[in-house]
Design a protein around this motif. Structure first.
Motif, short mmCIF file in Angstrom:
data_model
loop_
_atom_site.label_atom_id
_atom_site.label_comp_id
_atom_site.label_asym_id
_atom_site.label_seq_id
_atom_site.Cartn_x
_atom_site.Cartn_y
_atom_site.Cartn_z
N ILE A 1 -3.53 -25.88 -9.19
CA ILE A 1 -4.57 -26.61 -8.31
C ILE A 1 -5.09 -28.04 -9.27
O ILE A 1 -5.32 -29.03 -8.49
N GLY A 2 -5.04 -28.16 -10.36
CA GLY A 2 -5.60 -29.43 -11.18
C GLY A 2 -6.14 -28.90 -12.33
O GLY A 2 -6.21 -27.82 -12.68
N SER A 3 -6.54 -29.91 -13.09
CA SER A 3 -7.37 -29.59 -14.46
C SER A 3 -8.70 -28.97 -14.20
O SER A 3 -9.27 -29.17 -12.90
N THR A 4 -9.41 -28.81 -15.17
CA THR A 4 -10.61 -28.48 -14.98
C THR A 4 -11.72 -29.55 -15.46
O THR A 4 -12.98 -29.33 -15.93
N HIS B 1 -3.40 -20.82 -8.71
CA HIS B 1 -3.52 -19.94 -7.65
C HIS B 1 -2.55 -19.00 -7.45
O HIS B 1 -1.39 -19.50 -7.61
N ILE C 1 -8.44 -11.77 -17.91
CA ILE C 1 -9.01 -12.94 -17.12
C ILE C 1 -9.32 -12.78 -15.76
O ILE C 1 -10.46 -13.37 -15.37
N GLU C 2 -8.67 -11.85 -15.10
CA GLU C 2 -8.63 -11.59 -13.54
C GLU C 2 -8.16 -10.48 -13.47
O GLU C 2 -6.88 -9.99 -14.02
N VAL D 1 -7.65 -16.88 -7.72
CA VAL D 1 -7.88 -18.53 -8.40
C VAL D 1 -8.35 -18.50 -9.76
O VAL D 1 -9.45 -17.69 -9.83
N PHE D 2 -7.72 -18.91 -10.70
CA PHE D 2 -8.40 -18.48 -12.20
C PHE D 2 -7.87 -19.77 -13.17
O PHE D 2 -7.29 -20.65 -12.70
N ASN D 3 -8.39 -19.79 -14.07
CA ASN D 3 -8.15 -20.79 -15.24
C ASN D 3 -7.21 -20.43 -16.44
O ASN D 3 -7.57 -19.39 -16.88
N VAL E 1 -6.56 -25.00 -13.50
CA VAL E 1 -6.98 -23.84 -12.40
C VAL E 1 -5.42 -23.60 -11.68
O VAL E 1 -4.70 -24.63 -11.25
#
Lengths: 204, 215
Positions: free
Chosen positions: B206-209, B108, B144-145, B167-169, B106
């Motif tokens: 931000i981190g993994s999913t 930002h 995606i966004e 914020v997207f993956n 994820v």
């Protein structure tokens, strides 16, 4: 005579016998384990994943200020990602509910259009109101706690609100939801709207 | 050989005296591996992949209402602060795929852009900046966004500020992701410029999913 470090790790000294080794060694590894495990617990709160979720709606949605002057919560359609079981659309189509107390960053974005003749604009809000009580409310029917973005120009078609919110299960029975509202005669057609939430820190 | 309950750190039993040196080596190596793993997790926690781009180093424009300006960082003299690389290169904001993200998860992303009218301002003439996070697929570009900022300039103000975030993956095919950026305006009374250092982009992971396993 076995000695200990300040953290309680035992070690042998020159006066100890060789046969003391097994006990001291196992005491050492057991103590070391108790020192390392809290670090795993701490880092595990953010890495590799932290609580975060994102929901979206891409089906056209109309907000009519004349009929819903207090605003309308957005019923989400899809879960883009969710690392901490924060979204259950079968239970509530409006909210992202944190499972862990703390400070959260909440970002909601929207694209849409308004008729060229309107003179007012829409606002995006992040709320912790229980929309299941009455999704299409007036401010006099239920209390609301809402954080709103400033109104944009009438012709704007990108809206955004990024805000930091604190969630505790003791004070919040409902998660974060997005509400769209305006202060005048307005029909807004939402093309795409999303809300993302991620955990930032503990609140202790 | 005995082991601790959770981390399985080894310690000798009564019959292991002759092998103490070997056991000590094994214990040392396992402690080191554990600490290195914890250091990596702490680094992810305190120092996630992050980049900040500021530019351009030469003003863009003035350009007319007929122009579409791409505010990508390659070739436009952007300074980059970053703690990561993408295939050995500094990360970029570009429609070209594979230049921005080094890791799945994820992300930002945000922007702050200043635009300046070079002369008179047409009242309510819009300034529009759009960002598309896109992934290349065999069937074409997948959006995606899509986000941005659209504002109406006031006749008495020549400078406008546009901001946005998403914020997207990003999945494991990081080399297929790019960022399309487009700036347009409708200021008929004069042209519009993007001044030196008028564009500020930032991105942080931000981190993994992965699902949370440890609370």
């Amino acid at each position: 005579m076995v000695a200990d470090t300040s953290l309680g790790l035992p070690y042998q000294q020159g006066t100890d016998r060789a046969c003391d080794a097994p006990d001291v060694w196992c005491d050492f590894t057991n103590t070391l384990e108790t020192l390392l495990l809290p670090i795993d617990t701490s880092t595990g709160r953010l890495s590799p994943a932290r609580p975060c979720a994102k929901v979206a709606r891409t089906t056209t949605f109309t907000v009519n200020d004349a009929t819903n002057p207090g605003g309308v919560p957005i019923p989400w359609e899809t879960v883009v990602f969710d690392t901490d079981n924060m979204v259950d659309l079968t239970k509530s189509q409006y909210e992202i509910t944190p499972q862990r107390d703390g400070t959260y960053y909440v970002l909601t974005t929207m694209s849409g259009t308004t008729p060229s003749t309107v003179t007012t604009s829409a606002t995006l809000g992040v709320s912790t109101t229980d929309w299941a009580t009455n999704p299409f409310f007036t401010s006099s029917t239920i209390p609301i706690h809402i954080d709103q973005c400033p109104m944009l120009e009438t012709s704007a078609y990108f809206w955004r609100l990024g805000t930091v919110e604190i969630f505790t299960a003791a004070t919040s029975t409902f998660g974060y939801s997005t509400v769209v509202s305006s202060t005048g005669s307005l029909v807004l057609t939402i093309a795409t709207i999303m809300m993302a939430v991620y955990w930032v820190s503990d609140v202790v | 050989m005995n082991f601790t309950d959770v981390l399985r750190l080894p310690c000798p039993s009564d019959g292991d005296y002759a092998a103490l040196s070997v056991y000590m080596q094994r214990l040392a190596e396992e402690i080191e591996a554990k600490i290195l793993a914890q250091r990596a997790l702490i680094s992810d926690e305190t120092n996630p992949p992050t980049a900040i781009w500021i530019g351009p180093n030469i003003a863009i424009g003035p350009f007319s209402t007929a122009s579409i300006v791409e505010l990508s960082t390659p070739g436009q003299g952007f300074g980059v602060f970053t703690n990561y690389t993408v295939n050995g290169n500094l990360p970029q904001v570009s429609a070209t795929k594979g230049l921005t993200f080094n890791e799945a998860g994820v992300w930002h992303f945000g922007f702050c852009i200043t635009s300046v009218a070079s002369g008179a301002v047409t009242n309510d003439s819009n300034r529009l900046f759009r960002v598309q996070i896109a992934k290349g697929t065999s069937g074409g570009t997948q959006q995606i966004e899509l986000f941005g900022r659209h504002i109406n300039a006031e006749a008495t103000i020549a400078t406008d500020f546009l901001t946005g975030q998403a914020v997207f993956n990003v999945d494991t095919e990081t080399a297929k992701y790019g960022i399309n950026t487009v700036f347009t305006h409708t200021n008929a009374a004069s042209n519009v410029s993007i001044p030196v250092n008028g564009v500020y982009y930032w991105a942080t992971r931000i981190g993994s999913t992965d699902s949370i396993e440890v609370l």
